[in-house]
Write a protein that holds these residues in place. Sequence first.
Motif, PDB file in Angstrom:
ATOM      1  N   HIS A 160      -0.275   2.357  -1.740  1.00 27.91           N
ATOM      2  CA  HIS A 160      -0.984   3.622  -1.241  1.00 27.91           C
ATOM      3  C   HIS A 160      -0.126   3.615   0.080  1.00 27.91           C
ATOM      4  O   HIS A 160       0.467   2.564   0.333  1.00 27.91           O
ATOM      5  CB  HIS A 160      -2.560   3.465  -1.324  1.00 27.91           C
ATOM      6  CG  HIS A 160      -2.938   2.213  -0.423  1.00 27.91           C
ATOM      7  ND1 HIS A 160      -2.889   1.120  -0.432  1.00 27.91           N
ATOM      8  CD2 HIS A 160      -3.870   2.287   0.566  1.00 27.91           C
ATOM      9  CE1 HIS A 160      -3.391   0.102   0.046  1.00 27.91           C
ATOM     10  NE2 HIS A 160      -4.044   0.904   0.900  1.00 27.91           N
ATOM     11  N   ASP A 164      -0.926  -0.479   6.858  1.00 27.18           N
ATOM     12  CA  ASP A 164      -0.469  -1.747   6.826  1.00 27.18           C
ATOM     13  C   ASP A 164       0.367  -1.685   5.503  1.00 27.18           C
ATOM     14  O   ASP A 164       0.789  -2.955   5.085  1.00 27.18           O
ATOM     15  CB  ASP A 164      -1.796  -2.801   6.953  1.00 27.18           C
ATOM     16  CG  ASP A 164      -3.007  -2.178   5.706  1.00 27.18           C
ATOM     17  OD1 ASP A 164      -2.925  -0.853   5.776  1.00 27.18           O
ATOM     18  OD2 ASP A 164      -3.521  -2.833   5.209  1.00 27.18           O
ATOM     19  N   HIS A 165       0.819  -0.903   4.737  1.00 30.67           N
ATOM     20  CA  HIS A 165       1.663  -1.154   3.596  1.00 30.67           C
ATOM     21  C   HIS A 165       2.789  -0.196   3.960  1.00 30.67           C
ATOM     22  O   HIS A 165       3.804  -0.238   3.019  1.00 30.67           O
ATOM     23  CB  HIS A 165       0.519  -0.520   2.442  1.00 30.67           C
ATOM     24  CG  HIS A 165      -0.428  -1.114   2.109  1.00 30.67           C
ATOM     25  ND1 HIS A 165      -0.617  -2.107   1.186  1.00 30.67           N
ATOM     26  CD2 HIS A 165      -1.693  -1.127   2.794  1.00 30.67           C
ATOM     27  CE1 HIS A 165      -1.741  -2.718   1.182  1.00 30.67           C
ATOM     28  NE2 HIS A 165      -2.642  -2.082   2.272  1.00 30.67           N
ATOM     29  N   ASP A 261      -5.219  -2.922  -2.815  1.00 32.02           N
ATOM     30  CA  ASP A 261      -6.257  -2.579  -1.987  1.00 32.02           C
ATOM     31  C   ASP A 261      -7.337  -2.119  -3.080  1.00 32.02           C
ATOM     32  O   ASP A 261      -8.696  -1.647  -2.295  1.00 32.02           O
ATOM     33  CB  ASP A 261      -6.250  -1.831  -0.667  1.00 32.02           C
ATOM     34  CG  ASP A 261      -5.637  -2.744   0.280  1.00 32.02           C
ATOM     35  OD1 ASP A 261      -5.279  -3.950   0.052  1.00 32.02           O
ATOM     36  OD2 ASP A 261      -5.410  -1.976   1.349  1.00 32.02           O
ATOM     37  N   HIS A 307      -5.185  -8.321   0.243  1.00 33.77           N
ATOM     38  CA  HIS A 307      -5.080  -8.889   1.433  1.00 33.77           C
ATOM     39  C   HIS A 307      -5.392 -10.486   1.332  1.00 33.77           C
ATOM     40  O   HIS A 307      -5.975 -10.850   2.230  1.00 33.77           O
ATOM     41  CB  HIS A 307      -5.836  -8.262   2.430  1.00 33.77           C
ATOM     42  CG  HIS A 307      -5.096  -6.819   2.777  1.00 33.77           C
ATOM     43  ND1 HIS A 307      -4.233  -6.809   3.864  1.00 33.77           N
ATOM     44  CD2 HIS A 307      -5.313  -5.667   2.547  1.00 33.77           C
ATOM     45  CE1 HIS A 307      -3.796  -5.481   3.875  1.00 33.77           C
ATOM     46  NE2 HIS A 307      -4.575  -4.821   3.183  1.00 33.77           N
TER      47      HIS A 307
HETATM   48 ZN   LIG Z   1      -4.253  -2.774   3.097  1.00 36.82          ZN
END
Ligand SMILES: [Zn+2]
Length: 309
Positions: A160, A164-165, A261, A307
């Motif tokens: 997605h 953070d990706h 996630d 994570h």
């Molecule tokens: Zn994430």
Amino acid sequence: MSIPTPRIRSLLLATTALAACSTYRPPVTPFRAPASVPADSWDSILAHPQPITVTTWVTGEVKVDRSLLLDRSQPAAATTPDDKVWVPVLAHRIVHATRGVYLVDTGLDSTFAQRGRGNIGGLAVLAAPFMTIARQEVGADPASRLRAAHDVLRGVFFTHLHLDHTAGVPGLPHDVPYVAGRGSLDDAYESGMMAHIDHLRGVSQLEEIDFSAARELAPLGKAVDLLGDGSLWAIHTPGHSRGHVSYLVNATSGPVLLIGDASHTRWGFEHGVAPGKVTDAAASRASLERIAAFARAYPRVKLVFGHDP
Ligand SMILES: [Zn+2]
């Protein structure tokens, strides 16, 4: 030069903030899947592993509210502390013997080794200019690791488009396909995650996978054979974000499910607690249940959490 009054200073600040907010948004085009292997079940797919490998990289860490990782309204998570925790930010290097090197997610680029906010800009930084939201060892970013391995990147698949990706994209080649699930870009903007960043600048288009016509492979659900030989599968696992995708790597060394996630942590998965931050809570729980059913049916599949590698 005269010193600006507080009123002018705040006006300047607001103007700068607005300017920093305008981010590049690539056009979206449909992902065109190649002709696929004729498999109709995970039994037959997993019986024919392919020459593909996956290595998970920790590209740094981010500090987040635990309540983002776990839905504390669910009884099993009710007593978990609502504190901040450091979690690893992952990118996965996929190497196919004949197709080359791909990434699933991009982690953090090298700017995060220089400053705690890395390449996150705009209002988020003006609100707290000295905040530390991330940490990283020099060389842990995906571009440095690809260079060290003399890899030629062939494409990027996203679970997605949360920051953070996507934060590794600025350091990567932009002339390769970038692929996500359908609705991912809209979701990233609607959830505000793209308001302060410019990670996709230079990417000419984002290809989005439409799962509506994809084959149903119980118990995981809609799945697309990305390389056409049964080696790498995109699986529709919406909820945490619209269009969220998990990836199954059908490797000769053993199958690996990159959950993303859809479940940030092993603890959440084993206790049936879906992520805390979601676009659609019911879809998030349904995706988690389908992954759990798959894990029970195929216990030899290695699970890699979003994570929690
Ligand atoms: Zn994430």
